[in-house]
Design an enzyme around this catalytic site. Structure first.
Site, short mmCIF file in Angstrom:
data_model
loop_
_atom_site.label_atom_id
_atom_site.label_comp_id
_atom_site.label_asym_id
_atom_site.label_seq_id
_atom_site.Cartn_x
_atom_site.Cartn_y
_atom_site.Cartn_z
N TRP A 119 6.87 0.09 4.02
CA TRP A 119 7.40 0.85 2.88
C TRP A 119 8.76 1.45 3.23
CZ3 TRP A 119 8.72 5.92 1.51
CH2 TRP A 119 8.50 6.88 2.48
N GLU A 174 11.81 13.22 0.30
CA GLU A 174 10.75 12.56 -0.48
C GLU A 174 9.35 13.08 -0.10
OE1 GLU A 174 10.50 10.49 -2.96
OE2 GLU A 174 8.38 9.93 -2.76
N TYR A 221 8.58 15.97 0.91
CA TYR A 221 8.41 17.31 0.31
C TYR A 221 8.31 17.22 -1.19
CZ TYR A 221 9.04 18.95 4.96
OH TYR A 221 8.85 19.14 6.29
N HIS A 248 0.84 -1.20 0.00
CA HIS A 248 0.00 0.00 0.00
C HIS A 248 0.88 1.25 0.00
CE1 HIS A 248 -2.95 3.01 1.12
NE2 HIS A 248 -2.27 3.29 2.21
N LYS A 255 3.29 29.97 4.07
CA LYS A 255 2.47 29.54 2.93
C LYS A 255 0.98 29.56 3.29
CE LYS A 255 5.45 26.91 0.01
NZ LYS A 255 4.93 27.57 -1.18
N ASP A 277 7.16 22.08 -26.07
CA ASP A 277 7.13 20.73 -25.52
C ASP A 277 8.16 20.67 -24.40
OD1 ASP A 277 7.10 17.84 -25.11
OD2 ASP A 277 6.19 17.72 -27.11
N HIS A 286 13.04 11.87 3.92
CA HIS A 286 12.41 13.12 4.32
C HIS A 286 12.23 14.09 3.16
CE1 HIS A 286 10.15 15.41 7.01
NE2 HIS A 286 10.71 16.46 6.47
N SER A 300 -1.77 26.97 -5.14
CA SER A 300 -1.38 28.37 -5.37
C SER A 300 -1.88 28.89 -6.71
CB SER A 300 0.14 28.53 -5.30
OG SER A 300 0.62 28.12 -4.05
N ARG A 334 1.38 1.21 15.11
CA ARG A 334 1.01 1.05 13.71
C ARG A 334 1.45 -0.33 13.23
NH1 ARG A 334 5.47 4.77 10.53
NH2 ARG A 334 4.35 4.03 8.71
N SER A 379 13.49 6.35 -13.43
CA SER A 379 12.39 7.08 -14.05
C SER A 379 12.25 8.47 -13.43
CB SER A 379 11.09 6.28 -13.87
OG SER A 379 9.98 7.09 -14.14
N SER A 380 12.31 8.54 -12.10
CA SER A 380 12.16 9.83 -11.43
C SER A 380 13.29 10.78 -11.78
CB SER A 380 12.15 9.65 -9.91
OG SER A 380 10.96 9.06 -9.51
N THR A 422 6.36 26.92 6.32
CA THR A 422 5.06 26.30 6.04
C THR A 422 3.94 27.22 6.51
OG1 THR A 422 6.16 24.22 6.53
CG2 THR A 422 3.80 24.12 6.18
N HIS A 481 14.60 13.06 12.50
CA HIS A 481 13.40 13.17 13.36
C HIS A 481 12.48 11.97 13.18
CE1 HIS A 481 11.24 15.72 10.05
NE2 HIS A 481 10.95 14.45 9.92
N HIS A 482 12.75 11.15 12.16
CA HIS A 482 12.02 9.89 12.04
C HIS A 482 12.62 8.82 12.95
CE1 HIS A 482 9.77 11.21 8.43
NE2 HIS A 482 10.86 11.91 8.19
#
Lengths: 381, 526
Positions: B135, B249, B251, B70, B325, B99, B247, B262, B444, B163-164, B322, B296-297
């Site tokens: 994950w 990732e 963002y 998932h 924004k 293009d 991390h 926006s 979890r 790819s990315s 943040t 922080h993870h």
């Protein structure tokens, strides 16, 4: 119908009531608990206060931001004839809403830092306990300066029948163990936390301790529980199949009761040592072995030895072959696989019993017996 | 080539060999929606098992495969490709380019995705099952203790990274080289800005993830011990490397969503975006900070207290840009002339729910409190508020906003609003109670739980089913629009919409801006 409605109402009101009254909770989670438990330690209370402080700051900021937003949504609608202004920048405002949040953050960082420093103050512990995570149980070893360490494993006690819904679930479903950790009240206890296989995490919410158990490394954490009682927690780091089935139960008792308990454990250990010198009959070994199997083997090898994560034992070439290789796998495991070395987890009596059981149950019919002395000799090489 | 206005090729070859940014954008969007349904199916299985205490539907080992797949499918298959699809469609149209800069690479970066996810999904049928270490696949659970599927998983991650990286290089090259004359950086629409910054993040961190999985590969097959203490390695090293990717990732996922709202909030407020410059600087600040907060993870791994303090302070700092924004979006709405078509509803939903996710993020940044939150459902609630109500809501808003431009047909507004309200209610019902069970002590990634958590889990499952079903309405609405929606021909579609993409005809022709548009130098950013 009426009952359901009442229950739903309680569910809806629960959060409001809980947040305003902040009930002190001991003895594990409450039904429909919505907030963190303040716990039974000073550090736990500090953490709880910190949690509530940040929560309220966020709530107030949120009310402000959403208030302005909903004011616009209600009064600045095109359908009400609102005409758009064209202002689109203001350096002063931008500076203000950069600086003010920064100052609020400093206000949060001060109490956070002092609490963190306290969490990290592992010095001057009166009792050291080595906690080792295994797939999927905990081992506790009381480190003693004089005399022998007391060691035992703590397994999930909830039977499969409750998990598989064939029997009603008990009050402490999944939060009960066969042998809880026992510690004295008002004593600084230091936990030395490590793991045997993968990473686990030892967590008891009300003790305000969560520390990862990492194979090959030893982490420190401490607690000083101020109220006697039974506290319940769970492994917090995904550790494989039965991650959800390795709870932690901590029994916090008076110093006298603790001393008594420790004495009993030492007597028990001496009794085991004596048993090791004895010779058992096949029936005795089978009976003991069945219990050991349920505790140590069943999760992977199945209730009928049919296999699962582990290989099948019923009819397996190892359980129906020579005793030597069978003992070897039981004691030293299979490196690089999920089969652990049980030599350090089971005493020699239990090891002898469970190997005997595996060779004579599930249709295996070897008829041979392994005595504790055989296990002892195998370990010696 | 004599005919510069040729249309698309016919049949399957149009899609296989296309180098047209609109075709590739369309394929990315459809593919990501398919992955969204697949990842959503896994989520439905998870929530069905968690509907009641006890094991009812699946075995714990399979449950772990579901949570793992998932996460992987939603992050790498649904959210990331959907924003790449949006970038493909919109960036050339927003900066006045004909293009993307590297059209053939563009084709390849899309077409390696479907086989990769097919391979990943096929591991479900392998002996030992699909990857099951989450994950985040922490070692050694994902190495020494993993089944044979881990090797396939590593290969998949490598290809997805490829790819990315290609997609990002393409976006960077396009934005830097193909802006129409007069389209200076500080005139670019904010969506282009956020994607430019995202692309740099991707180029920086995808190789780190590749290094991480390569070390896993070496540990599994070649006897090294990067992550095994027994051989002189360190399981915590895995987490440092993973989160150095992981991390930024998050963002990578959320910055393009910031870009989308926006664009949309000013359009339906009929008022320019407030504080454009500060939005750009805030995005750049968030991107920079994302590189120095990874641990922080990992507050509970036993870092020294100095490291713990550093990561706590740095993480708290993210609240500043943040906040800027959020304040800017709210001020954009202030004294506007607001209307509430579906894209605006989803943007407001984004704003409210993302802000809640931001608050819980701030709570999580406080290291001592995080000892109680870490690895509980509180974290699950937090990141679904930012990932689903953040990224996915903004994606829904974007589809409703730009779909009429793309296909020249208007979606059914009633159905769109219904989709929003069902999503909004379902989402909150699914994820708000998870804050409660998390704080009460539910870890979890568990297939079964104590009885005390039962009621909230049942509510959560009901909410998840509602949210899941609402996506079928969305799919129907989109198909109905493309096939038989009411035709629109006004280039602007929305009276408040600003920007170059609204100056070309509706529906957008196959080739646009073959000669660069004229940008009014006095005109501010759109």
């Amino acid at each position: 119908m009426c009952f359901e409605a009442k229950r739903l109402l309680k569910l809806a009101l629960g959060p409001v009531l809980m947040l305003t009254s902040a009930v002190a909770l001991a003895y594990g989670p409450e039904v429909n608990q919505v907030n963190m438990a303040p716990g039974a330690t000073d550090v736990g209370e500090q953490i709880y206060d910190l949690h509530m402080l940040i929560f309220w700051i966020c709530t107030i900021i949120g009310l402000g931001v959403f208030g302005v937003m909903f004011y616009s949504i209600i009064y600045h609608r095109k359908s009400k004839g609102a005409v758009a202004s064209h202002f689109h920048e203001s350096t002063k405002v931008e500076i203000a809403w950069t600086v003010v949040p920064f100052l609020i953050l400093i206000g949060m960082a001060v109490p956070a830092t002092s609490t963190l420093l306290e969490v990290y103050d592992n010095d001057d512990a009166e009792l050291d306990i080595l906690v080792t995570g295994y797939q999927w149980k905990w081992k506790y070893e009381y480190i003693s300066e004089d005399g022998e360490n007391v060691t035992f494993f703590s397994n999930l006690r909830t039977p499969q029948s409750e998990i598989r819904n064939t029997q009603p679930k008990g009050e402490h479903y999944l939060l009960e163990v066969d042998e809880p950790l026992v510690i004295p009240v008002n004593t600084k206890v230091r936990f030395l936390i490590t793991a045997n296989d993968v990473i686990h995490s030892w967590w008891v919410p009300e003790l305000a301790v969560k520390r990862d158990a990492i194979p090959g490394f030893i982490n420190e954490a401490w607690t000083r529980v101020t109220t006697e009682g039974v506290y319940r927690g769970q492994c917090a780091e995904l550790c494989g199949k039965d991650h959800g089935f390795m709870p932690i139960v901590v029994n916090v008792v008076s110093s006298e009761a603790y001393g008594q308990w420790l004495g009993d454990k030492q007597v028990e250990a001496a009794a085991i040592r004596e048993l090791m010198a004895q010779t058992f009959t096949l029936d005795q070994l089978m009976e003991r072995g069945e219990g050991v199997y349920a505790r140590a083997c069943l999760a992977c090898h199945g209730a009928n030895g049919e296999g699962g994560v582990g290989k099948a034992i019923a009819g397996s070439p190892i359980a129906t072959g020579d005793v030597g290789p069978h003992l070897e796998i039981g004691i030293n495991g299979v490196p690089g696989s999920a089969m652990q070395a049980f030599g350090g987890q089971l005493n020699d009596v239990d090891m002898a019993a469970v190997i005997t059981y595996q060779r004579n149950a599930f249709g295996n019919n070897m008829g041979d017996m392994i005595q504790p002395i055989d296990v002892y000799n195998h370990k010696k090489g | 080539m004599g005919d510069h206005h040729h249309g698309p090729a016919k049949g399957l070859s149009r899609w296989l060999f296309t180098t047209n940014h609109k075709d590739i954008g369309t394929m990315y969007l459809w593919f990501s929606f398919a992955m969204f349904i697949l990842g959503g199916t896994f989520a439905m299985i998870i929530r069905a098992e968690l509907f009641q205490p006890g094991l009812q539907l699946v075995e714990p080992a399979f449950f772990n495969q579901m949570t793992t797949l998932h996460g992987l499918v939603m992050v790498f298959g649904a959210i990331m490709p959907s924003f790449v699809g949006l970038a493909n469609w919109l960036i050339p149209m927003m900066i006045g380019a004909p293009d993307m800069a590297l059209p053939r690479m563009n084709n390849w970066s899309f077409w390696i995705l479907p086989p990769t996810f097919l391979l990943l999904a096929s591991t479900l049928f392998m002996e030992g099952g699909a990857p099951a270490a989450g994950w985040t696949f922490y070692a050694p659970l994902s190495t020494t203790y993993a089944g044979p599927s881990v090797t396939f998983f590593i290969f998949c991650i490598h290809v997805l990274g490829l790819s990315s990286i290609m997609g990002s290089i393409n976006i960077i090259a396009t934005v830097m080289n193909m802006r129409a004359p007069g389209m200076t950086y500080m005139k670019m629409p904010l969506f282009v800005w956020t994607w430019l910054i995202t692309a740099f993040l991707l180029v920086a961190v995808m190789p780190v993830l590749a290094g991480c999985v390569t070390m896993m590969l070496m540990d599994v097959h070649f006897g090294t011990s990067f992550f095994s203490a027994a051989g002189g390695g360190d399981p915590v090293l895995f987490q440092h490397v993973f989160w150095f990717f992981g991390h930024p990732e998050v963002y990578i996922i959320i910055l393009p969503a910031f870009g989308v709202v926006s664009q949309i909030i000013p359009a339906f407020s009929r008022k320019p975006l407030f504080g454009y410059d500060s939005m750009v600087y805030a995005t750049a600040s968030i991107a920079f900070l994302s590189f120095i907060v990874w641990a922080h993870h990992m507050y509970t791994v036993g870092m020294p207290v100095a490291g713990e303090l550093f990561f706590m302070y740095a993480t708290m700092l993210i609240a500043v840009p943040t906040g800027v924004k959020v304040f800017n979006w709210v001020t954009t709405m202030w004294r506007g002339s607001l209307s509430f078509e579906t894209p605006m509803l989803f943007s407001i939903g984004f704003l409210v729910l993302f802000t809640i996710g931001g608050f819980t993020g701030l709570m999580l940044s406080i290291a001592p409190s995080d000892f109680q939150y870490h690895d509980t459902y509180f974290v699950v609630a937090h990141f679904h508020y930012v990932m689903v109500a953040g990224a996915v809501f903004s994606m829904s808003a974007a589809i409703y906003f730009w779909l009429p431009k793309w296909c020249g047909r208007m979606y059914n507004e009633t159905m769109g609003k219904t989709h929003f309200w069902i999503s909004f209610v379902g989402f909150n019902l699914a994820f708000f109670p998870q804050h409660f069970v998390g704080l009460a002590g539910m870890p979890r990634r568990i297939p079964d739980y104590a009885l005390q958590f039962a009621d909230f889990n049942m509510l959560s499952s009901i909410g998840a089913f509602i949210y899941g079903l609402s996506q079928i309405l969305f799919l129907y609405n989109v198909i109905a629009t493309i096939v038989a929606g009411k035709p629109v021909s006004d280039p602007k579609v929305w009276d408040g919409a600003e920007g170059l993409e609204w100056t070309i005809p509706t529906p957008a022709p196959y080739h646009t801006f073959e000669t660069p548009p004229k940008i009014d130098p006095a005109h501010a950013h759109s």
